[in-house]
Design a protein around this motif. Structure first.
Motif, PDB file in Angstrom:
ATOM      1  N   VAL A   1       3.777  58.470  36.315  1.00 64.15           N
ATOM      2  CA  VAL A   1       2.472  59.121  36.165  1.00 64.15           C
ATOM      3  C   VAL A   1       1.744  59.168  37.499  1.00 64.15           C
ATOM      4  O   VAL A   1       1.250  60.220  37.932  1.00 64.15           O
ATOM      5  N   GLN A   2       1.663  58.048  38.182  1.00 62.58           N
ATOM      6  CA  GLN A   2       0.864  57.968  39.401  1.00 62.58           C
ATOM      7  C   GLN A   2       1.507  58.729  40.555  1.00 62.58           C
ATOM      8  O   GLN A   2       0.802  59.360  41.353  1.00 62.58           O
ATOM      9  N   THR A   3       2.831  58.714  40.636  1.00 65.05           N
ATOM     10  CA  THR A   3       3.499  59.475  41.686  1.00 65.05           C
ATOM     11  C   THR A   3       3.320  60.973  41.473  1.00 65.05           C
ATOM     12  O   THR A   3       3.048  61.723  42.418  1.00 65.05           O
ATOM     13  N   ILE A   4       3.465  61.419  40.234  1.00 67.22           N
ATOM     14  CA  ILE A   4       3.280  62.840  39.945  1.00 67.22           C
ATOM     15  C   ILE A   4       1.855  63.264  40.269  1.00 67.22           C
ATOM     16  O   ILE A   4       1.633  64.337  40.862  1.00 67.22           O
ATOM     17  N   LEU A   5       0.877  62.449  39.938  1.00 65.16           N
ATOM     18  CA  LEU A   5      -0.514  62.802  40.247  1.00 65.16           C
ATOM     19  C   LEU A   5      -0.770  62.797  41.748  1.00 65.16           C
ATOM     20  O   LEU A   5      -1.520  63.639  42.266  1.00 65.16           O
TER      21      LEU A   5
END
Length: 318
Positions: free
Chosen positions: A167-171
């Protein structure tokens, strides 16, 4: 994320398949057909596909997303085969991460809505999940977002929770999709330590604003008690075009600090955001990054400063 210098590249391959949306979609369009094809080949060959098989049965039928990723990151049948031979475990383990995607998609939908409210101009192209040569974990340009499944699954040094990591990498990478200056050529004299650190730091801030955490929370562990020392050294280097001390310098298996420019750039960006009376306007200015030094001067950031813990900048982690 880990060393993804964004070289200018032809984008025609993606133009026909990407529908850039003006508002947030109900959920991200996650493209996984390349992964499905790769693992069909992987299973059929007992985890040991040859260079010729990878070329013929994976890369020759690549989607436009995989073609773009391969061009950006120098992915070839030979480089994939070499990495499978060197580190077969990361390809074996990567399949488990596919099971996380439904929850990742659910959490991203909520984050997209938050991001759209903070930055109405936000663009949400599809997320292409592909298999590469073990790196990078993620990369983006103005028209596309690419996640290396095997690389991100193995990157537990960033965040031990794989779902949070996705989630955080994609964001973080969606932050780069918005940035006009995120595509640059190696050797460009404007590509300074300050500019690159702010590009990455703003992407980290966007991840925090939309998910509750930066893309790589592991960076903060190395800085405790050394904030002033690290940031004083950073200040001396802000005009340098030698990025090697501050960005894209992770070495697999090493415990040495890496990518500390991301951390400093995030702190400068957050200081700028928190001091602003109009935070929506401030975020827009950070994303556009027309004058990195003006952002630095207006931020109020100083080496080693204590960052305000402003809960208003955060959303629940999901």
């Amino acid at each position: 994320m880990i060393r993804h210098l964004r070289f200018l590249a032809p984008l025609a391959l993606l133009a026909a398949c990407i529908d850039v949306q003006a508002g947030p979609p109900r959920g991200p369009d996650i493209l996984t057909s390349d992964v499905t094809r790769f693992y069909a080949l992987y299973e059929a060959t007992g985890g040991k596909p040859t260079v010729e098989q990878i070329e013929r049965e994976y890369l020759a039928d690549a989607t436009p997303s995989l073609q773009e990723f391969a061009q950006l990151r120098r992915v070839t049948a030979q480089s994939i085969a070499d990495r499978i031979a060197k580190d077969p475990a990361i390809y074996e383990q990567a399949r488990a991460c596919m099971a996380l995607l439904p929850n990742v998609e659910r959490r991203l939908a909520a984050s997209f809505a938050t991001f759209s409210a903070l930055y109405p101009e936000a663009r949400f192209p599809p997320v292409a999940i592909v298999v590469g040569r073990g790196k990078p974990v993620g990369t983006a340009n103005r028209n596309g977002l690419f996640i290396g499944l095997e690389a991100l699954c193995a990157a537990d040094f960033m965040n031990p929770d794989p779902e949070d990591r996705f989630v955080q990498t994609i964001l973080h990478e969606y932050g780069h999709v918005q940035q006009p200056g995120a595509d640059f050529e190696e050797g460009d004299p404007s590509v300074t330590v300050l500019r690159v650190s702010l590009l990455e730091g703003v992407a980290e801030l966007i991840a925090e604003l939309t998910s509750g955490s930066v893309g790589n929370p592991g960076l903060a562990r190395w800085t405790v008690g050394r904030e002033a020392e690290i940031e004083t050294a950073f200040l001396r280097d802000i005009d340098s075009t030698d990025l090697s001390e501050w960005a894209y310098n992770y070495r697999p298996g090493s415990d040495a600090p890496y990518d500390l420019g991301y951390w400093v750039g995030y702190r400068i960006a957050k200081a700028y955001y928190l001091q602003a009376n109009d935070r929506r306007k401030a975020l827009k200015q950070l994303i556009e990054l027309e004058d990195p030094k003006a952002i630095l001067e207006a931020s109020g950031w100083t080496p080693g400063m204590t960052m305000p813990d402003d809960r208003a900048t955060r959303t629940p982690a999901g």
